[in-house]
Design an enzyme around this catalytic site. Structure first.
Site, mmCIF file in Angstrom:
data_model
loop_
_atom_site.group_PDB
_atom_site.id
_atom_site.type_symbol
_atom_site.label_atom_id
_atom_site.label_comp_id
_atom_site.label_asym_id
_atom_site.label_seq_id
_atom_site.Cartn_x
_atom_site.Cartn_y
_atom_site.Cartn_z
ATOM 1 N N CYS A 60 -0.895 -6.501 -2.630
ATOM 2 C CA CYS A 60 0.544 -6.502 -2.413
ATOM 3 C C CYS A 60 1.033 -5.092 -2.146
ATOM 4 C CB CYS A 60 1.252 -7.067 -3.646
ATOM 5 S SG CYS A 60 1.133 -8.852 -3.785
ATOM 6 N N ASP A 67 4.859 -6.741 -13.694
ATOM 7 C CA ASP A 67 4.618 -8.021 -13.011
ATOM 8 C C ASP A 67 5.668 -9.081 -13.363
ATOM 9 O OD1 ASP A 67 2.451 -6.875 -11.848
ATOM 10 O OD2 ASP A 67 0.951 -7.880 -13.083
ATOM 11 N N ARG A 113 -6.550 -6.546 -3.929
ATOM 12 C CA ARG A 113 -6.558 -5.300 -4.674
ATOM 13 C C ARG A 113 -7.825 -5.175 -5.529
ATOM 14 N NH1 ARG A 113 -4.466 -0.849 -3.806
ATOM 15 N NH2 ARG A 113 -4.722 0.452 -5.614
ATOM 16 N N ARG A 145 -0.214 2.903 -4.438
ATOM 17 C CA ARG A 145 -1.372 2.410 -5.188
ATOM 18 C C ARG A 145 -2.668 3.185 -4.900
ATOM 19 N NH1 ARG A 145 -0.988 -4.059 -5.629
ATOM 20 N NH2 ARG A 145 -1.910 -3.612 -7.640
ATOM 21 N N PRO A 146 -2.671 4.488 -5.173
ATOM 22 C CA PRO A 146 -3.899 5.258 -4.965
ATOM 23 C C PRO A 146 -4.983 4.837 -5.967
ATOM 24 C CG PRO A 146 -2.294 6.570 -6.180
ATOM 25 C CD PRO A 146 -1.603 5.287 -5.796
ATOM 26 N N ARG A 190 -1.639 -16.572 -4.125
ATOM 27 C CA ARG A 190 -2.649 -15.630 -4.622
ATOM 28 C C ARG A 190 -2.758 -15.668 -6.137
ATOM 29 N NH1 ARG A 190 -1.700 -9.804 -2.361
ATOM 30 N NH2 ARG A 190 -3.232 -9.576 -3.994
ATOM 31 N N LYS A 229 -5.147 -14.320 -14.007
ATOM 32 C CA LYS A 229 -5.727 -13.863 -12.729
ATOM 33 C C LYS A 229 -6.345 -12.473 -12.868
ATOM 34 C CE LYS A 229 -2.889 -11.937 -9.657
ATOM 35 N NZ LYS A 229 -3.106 -10.611 -9.074
ATOM 36 N N ASN A 230 -5.590 -11.544 -13.425
ATOM 37 C CA ASN A 230 -6.057 -10.157 -13.406
ATOM 38 C C ASN A 230 -7.223 -9.910 -14.361
ATOM 39 O OD1 ASN A 230 -4.300 -9.597 -11.368
ATOM 40 N ND2 ASN A 230 -2.724 -8.685 -12.682
#
Ligand code: EPU
Length: 430
Positions: free
Chosen positions: A117, A306, A93, A122-123, A398, A22-23
């Protein structure tokens, strides 16, 4: 509203095919719009995050053709807008990759600040720092990141204060179409960073060093079309491996790159599982009791964040006291309360979960707090005594393709349901 319902206790056995990562897919899809030629991408996982990103790429005018469930062709020549609004990507994201892609190609981009998520603050300051170093002005307006570089982007030397997958990839994309040479130091080394670099190089980019902590990019004027296949998903693979271990099963995950799974296999070995590695498959056999261990999440090649919730669920039924230290995200223990409802014994102190192994979980109705925590609760349900019902499964959808079918093919009793009646019917059907 849909739920997953699981009758636990069956040892999983057999073979399961792992989908594309996915990523990696999300970044590659965004990068595909950087050329005016057609790009064909296959081995895409058929999951909602990927489909949302494809829709938003179509939304800015790119021509997308769905060749089959796992293959699309994308042509960025027809893009008519560099604005990606909140509605299109609020749940995602990876929308931030459209910033690097659009900024590289059009020298301007306006993309809604990412959702995704809620596993931490998460900056995206490092992404912004990178774009600024390449000569862009970057501001936040109307909940969007607005980046522009009317005078063009020029190569730069960028040090990432923290190892960031997203910032490494985003800067790599924008720098691929800049003037001159860019060096990214303290870059992320994850397999999907390498995959995106390989994809960009297949389009004519000049990126070296991806997979090490120094990535060097020589900007080119334009990119061309390509055909590319996404790497297998190491996290999906690890999830099935841990499910095999939790159910005392014997499962072969196929279509994987065993090297990418080393941190996962090392922990399974420590806990007493048998591991057999093949060229593109790994078999996990779990017979006796699992033993406790210590785990700390770290950037690749360390143990992946993860896989942290799945690891904790497994350690929850291992003998003795284990610890899991989460060093990447500050809010990734939200499954602990749900697991307690299944009989788990986990205490969280700061970023450390102290896990006292119990004999087994008991089925319960639980809420999925985020994607990987959801996968972990599925594993708990598969190993549990009795019926587990998972609410809020949209998080799981997702990132896990055909999770019900895949687990069923391994002997699990699991269904997608959409009413209490269906849950009752499932529970009574034995
Ligand atoms: N960070 C900053 N500033 C930045 C960027 C990151 O401080 O500008 C911090 C983050 O807050 C975090 C650390 O750096 O503490 C690492 O974050 P990273 O940027 O690597 O994460 P990401 O790119 O937002 C991706 C994956 C995540 C995965 C992480 C770590 C995507 C779309 N997401 O996120 O995947 O956990 O890398 O490997 O690729 C998932 O799939 O479930 C998931 C959450």
């Amino acid at each position: 509203m849909y739920q997953y319902v699981i009758r636990g206790g069956n040892p999983l056995a057999g073979e399961v095919n792992i989908s594309g990562a996915k990523n990696a897919a999300l970044a590659i899809l965004a990068a595909a719009i950087m050329t005016d030629d057609t790009v064909v991408i296959d081995n895409l996982p058929n999951v909602s995050d990927v489909n949302v990103l494809i829709d938003s790429i179509e939304g800015i005018g790119a021509t997308v053709k769905h060749i089959d469930n796992h293959t699309v062709s994308i042509c960025g020549a027809t893009i008519s807008s560099v604005v990606v609004d909140y509605d299109a990507i609020k749940k995602m994201r990876a929308s931030y990759y459209l910033l690097g892609a659009l900024l590289g190609k059009f020298r301007k981009a306006k993309v809604a600040l990412p959702g995704g998520c809620t596993i931490g603050a998460r900056p995206i300051d490092l992404h912004i720092k990178g774009f600024r170093a390449l000569g862009a002005t970057v501001n936040i307006a109307d909940g969007c990141v607005v980046a522009q570089a009317a005078g063009g982007l020029s190569g730069s030397h960028i040090y990432l204060d923290k190892v960031s997958v997203g910032a490494t990839i985003n800067i790599m994309m924008a720098a691929a179409l800049s003037g001159g040479k860019t060096i990214i130091e303290n870059a992320a080394k994850e397999p999907h960073v390498v995959d995106v670099a390989n994809f960009l190089n297949s389009m004519g980019a000049r990126i070296r060093g991806a997979g090490t902590d120094v990535v060097r990019i020589i900007g080119v004027e334009k990119l061309h079309g390509s055909e590319y296949s996404v790497i297998p998903d190491q996290i999906e693979a690890g999830t099935y491996m841990f499910a095999a271990a939790a159910t005392k099963g014997d499962v072969t995950v196929k279509n994987v790159i065993p090297k990418h799974l080393e941190a996962t296999t090392a922990k399974l070995l420590e806990m007493g599982c048998e591991i057999h590695e093949f060229d593109d498959a790994v078999r996990v056999v779990s017979k006796g009791n699992l033993t406790h261990t210590q785990v700390t999440t770290l950037p690749y090649p360390g143990f992946p964040t993860d896989m942290q919730p799945q690891m904790a669920v497994l350690l929850g039924i291992a003998q003795g006291v284990s610890t899991v230290t989460e060093s990447i995200f500050e809010n990734r223990f939200k499954y602990v309360g749900e697991l307690a409802r299944m009989g788990g014994n986990i205490k969280v102190e700061g970023n450390i979960a102290i896990i006292t192994g119990v004999d087994g979980y008991q089925g319960a109705r639980v809420c999925v707090p985020d994607l990987r925590a959801g996968a972990a609760l599925v594993i708990a349900g598969l190993s549990a005594d009795g019926i587990t019902v998972l609410d809020d499964i949209q998080y799981i959808q997702r990132g896990y393709e055909d999770i019900v079918e895949k687990f069923k093919s391994l002997g699990a009793e699991m269904e997608l349901v959409c009413s209490d009646e269906e849950i009752r019917a499932f529970a009574e059907a034995k």
